[in-house]
Write a protein that holds these residues in place. Sequence first.
Motif, PDB file in Angstrom:
ATOM      1  N   ASN A  85       0.796  -1.218   0.000  1.00 49.56           N
ATOM      2  CA  ASN A  85       0.000   0.000   0.000  1.00 49.56           C
ATOM      3  C   ASN A  85       0.835   1.277   0.000  1.00 49.56           C
ATOM      4  N   LEU A  86       2.144   1.175  -0.188  1.00 44.63           N
ATOM      5  CA  LEU A  86       2.982   2.381  -0.231  1.00 44.63           C
ATOM      6  C   LEU A  86       2.559   3.264  -1.393  1.00 44.63           C
ATOM      7  N   PRO A  87       2.515   4.579  -1.190  1.00 47.98           N
ATOM      8  CA  PRO A  87       2.169   5.485  -2.288  1.00 47.98           C
ATOM      9  C   PRO A  87       3.185   5.365  -3.425  1.00 47.98           C
ATOM     10  N   GLY A  88       2.704   5.345  -4.631  1.00 45.49           N
ATOM     11  CA  GLY A  88       3.572   5.284  -5.793  1.00 45.49           C
ATOM     12  C   GLY A  88       4.077   3.898  -6.138  1.00 45.49           C
ATOM     13  N   PHE A  89       3.588   2.872  -5.444  1.00 46.71           N
ATOM     14  CA  PHE A  89       4.017   1.508  -5.734  1.00 46.71           C
ATOM     15  C   PHE A  89       3.130   0.941  -6.827  1.00 46.71           C
ATOM     16  N   GLY A  90       3.635   0.942  -8.047  1.00 48.82           N
ATOM     17  CA  GLY A  90       2.894   0.359  -9.162  1.00 48.82           C
ATOM     18  C   GLY A  90       3.181  -1.123  -9.246  1.00 48.82           C
ATOM     19  N   ALA A  91       3.567  -1.581 -10.410  1.00 46.93           N
ATOM     20  CA  ALA A  91       3.879  -2.990 -10.601  1.00 46.93           C
ATOM     21  C   ALA A  91       5.260  -3.335 -10.045  1.00 46.93           C
ATOM     22  N   GLU A  92       6.159  -2.335  -9.969  1.00 49.52           N
ATOM     23  CA  GLU A  92       7.524  -2.609  -9.523  1.00 49.52           C
ATOM     24  C   GLU A  92       8.071  -1.405  -8.767  1.00 49.52           C
ATOM     25  N   ARG A  93       8.893  -1.703  -7.758  1.00 47.64           N
ATOM     26  CA  ARG A  93       9.554  -0.627  -7.030  1.00 47.64           C
ATOM     27  C   ARG A  93      10.900  -1.122  -6.525  1.00 47.64           C
ATOM     28  N   VAL A  94      11.911  -0.260  -6.639  1.00 49.12           N
ATOM     29  CA  VAL A  94      13.260  -0.584  -6.181  1.00 49.12           C
ATOM     30  C   VAL A  94      13.502   0.142  -4.867  1.00 49.12           C
ATOM     31  N   PHE A  95      14.031  -0.591  -3.892  1.00 50.83           N
ATOM     32  CA  PHE A  95      14.314  -0.033  -2.574  1.00 50.83           C
ATOM     33  C   PHE A  95      15.803  -0.153  -2.274  1.00 50.83           C
ATOM     34  N   THR A  96      16.351   0.889  -1.630  1.00 56.50           N
ATOM     35  CA  THR A  96      17.719   0.854  -1.104  1.00 56.50           C
ATOM     36  C   THR A  96      17.641   1.197   0.380  1.00 56.50           C
ATOM     37  N   ALA A  97      18.772   1.287   1.019  1.00 55.37           N
ATOM     38  CA  ALA A  97      18.816   1.568   2.452  1.00 55.37           C
ATOM     39  C   ALA A  97      18.215   2.929   2.794  1.00 55.37           C
ATOM     40  N   ASP A  98      18.153   3.858   1.821  1.00 54.31           N
ATOM     41  CA  ASP A  98      17.648   5.205   2.073  1.00 54.31           C
ATOM     42  C   ASP A  98      16.146   5.352   1.862  1.00 54.31           C
ATOM     43  N   ASP A  99      15.481   4.286   1.403  1.00 47.85           N
ATOM     44  CA  ASP A  99      14.058   4.371   1.072  1.00 47.85           C
ATOM     45  C   ASP A  99      13.183   3.873   2.219  1.00 47.85           C
ATOM     46  N   PRO A 100      12.061   4.602   2.477  1.00 51.78           N
ATOM     47  CA  PRO A 100      11.124   4.104   3.472  1.00 51.78           C
ATOM     48  C   PRO A 100      10.484   2.818   2.954  1.00 51.78           C
ATOM     49  N   PRO A 101      10.161   1.899   3.754  1.00 53.57           N
ATOM     50  CA  PRO A 101      10.265   1.839   5.218  1.00 53.57           C
ATOM     51  C   PRO A 101      11.595   1.297   5.718  1.00 53.57           C
ATOM     52  N   ILE A 122      16.742  -3.902  -3.272  1.00 56.62           N
ATOM     53  CA  ILE A 122      15.616  -4.832  -3.325  1.00 56.62           C
ATOM     54  C   ILE A 122      14.609  -4.323  -4.347  1.00 56.62           C
ATOM     55  N   THR A 123      14.239  -5.179  -5.281  1.00 51.16           N
ATOM     56  CA  THR A 123      13.196  -4.859  -6.251  1.00 51.16           C
ATOM     57  C   THR A 123      11.986  -5.707  -5.917  1.00 51.16           C
ATOM     58  N   LEU A 124      10.844  -5.054  -5.684  1.00 58.04           N
ATOM     59  CA  LEU A 124       9.599  -5.768  -5.424  1.00 58.04           C
ATOM     60  C   LEU A 124       8.689  -5.598  -6.630  1.00 58.04           C
ATOM     61  N   ARG A 125       8.137  -6.701  -7.106  1.00 54.17           N
ATOM     62  CA  ARG A 125       7.232  -6.699  -8.267  1.00 54.17           C
ATOM     63  C   ARG A 125       5.931  -7.366  -7.865  1.00 54.17           C
ATOM     64  N   ARG A 126       4.840  -6.680  -8.164  1.00 54.81           N
ATOM     65  CA  ARG A 126       3.538  -7.230  -7.783  1.00 54.81           C
ATOM     66  C   ARG A 126       2.882  -8.013  -8.904  1.00 54.81           C
ATOM     67  N   ASP A 127       3.013  -7.596 -10.131  1.00 54.22           N
ATOM     68  CA  ASP A 127       2.335  -8.260 -11.230  1.00 54.22           C
ATOM     69  C   ASP A 127       3.374  -8.677 -12.258  1.00 54.22           C
ATOM     70  N   GLU A 128       3.509  -9.962 -12.487  1.00 55.83           N
ATOM     71  CA  GLU A 128       4.538 -10.457 -13.391  1.00 55.83           C
ATOM     72  C   GLU A 128       4.048 -10.684 -14.811  1.00 55.83           C
TER      73      GLU A 128
END
Length: 181
Positions: A85-101, A122-128
């Motif tokens: 439910n993070l704002p702006g999380f579409g099908a994919e989002r890349v996270f590093t140590a500086d990104d919430p949460p 870390i790359t999280l993908r919701r729809d493959e």
Amino acid sequence: MNFRRTAERLGDERGFTLVEVLGALTVMAVISVTIMAYFISAVDRSAEESRRVIAANLARLKAAELRSWAKQEDAGQTRYQALRNLPGFGAERVFTADDPPFDANGLLDAVELSGTTYRYEITLRRDEGAGSHTEWLSGVMGGDSDRYLMRMIIRVYWKETASGPSPAHSVMLDAYLVDRR
């Protein structure tokens, strides 16, 4: 008689000349430099392969840590749900140590081992899409698989270029986060 001629010939020899000694030393130096170059190259390859093995193990450990972290609940929902439910999380989002949460809990902070600093992405993908596990699971679950399953690609890298992590100096692990409610 034959023995006497051989002894006379041996007595006439005066040893090696300076030119012969310098020639032999030059040949030995060229061979030594070549062998040392191969040895140094082998040591460098071995060190790089050790970094690769360490990074692969760090990626496996981070996957287990992230799965455990995602199961925990905050404010009535799992962290998996909060990520979804993070704002702006579409099908994919890349996270590093500086990104919430992840910035607040240090979960993706760099690790230093044996003089090498390893960083996480870390790359999280919701729809493959077509042909993926989530497509199959969506068919089984009536189109609702992304509520329970999220693909997670963990990249551990130890060198960066101007455009980001160096592909030649990184390891990637493909795994899944699962919301088991």
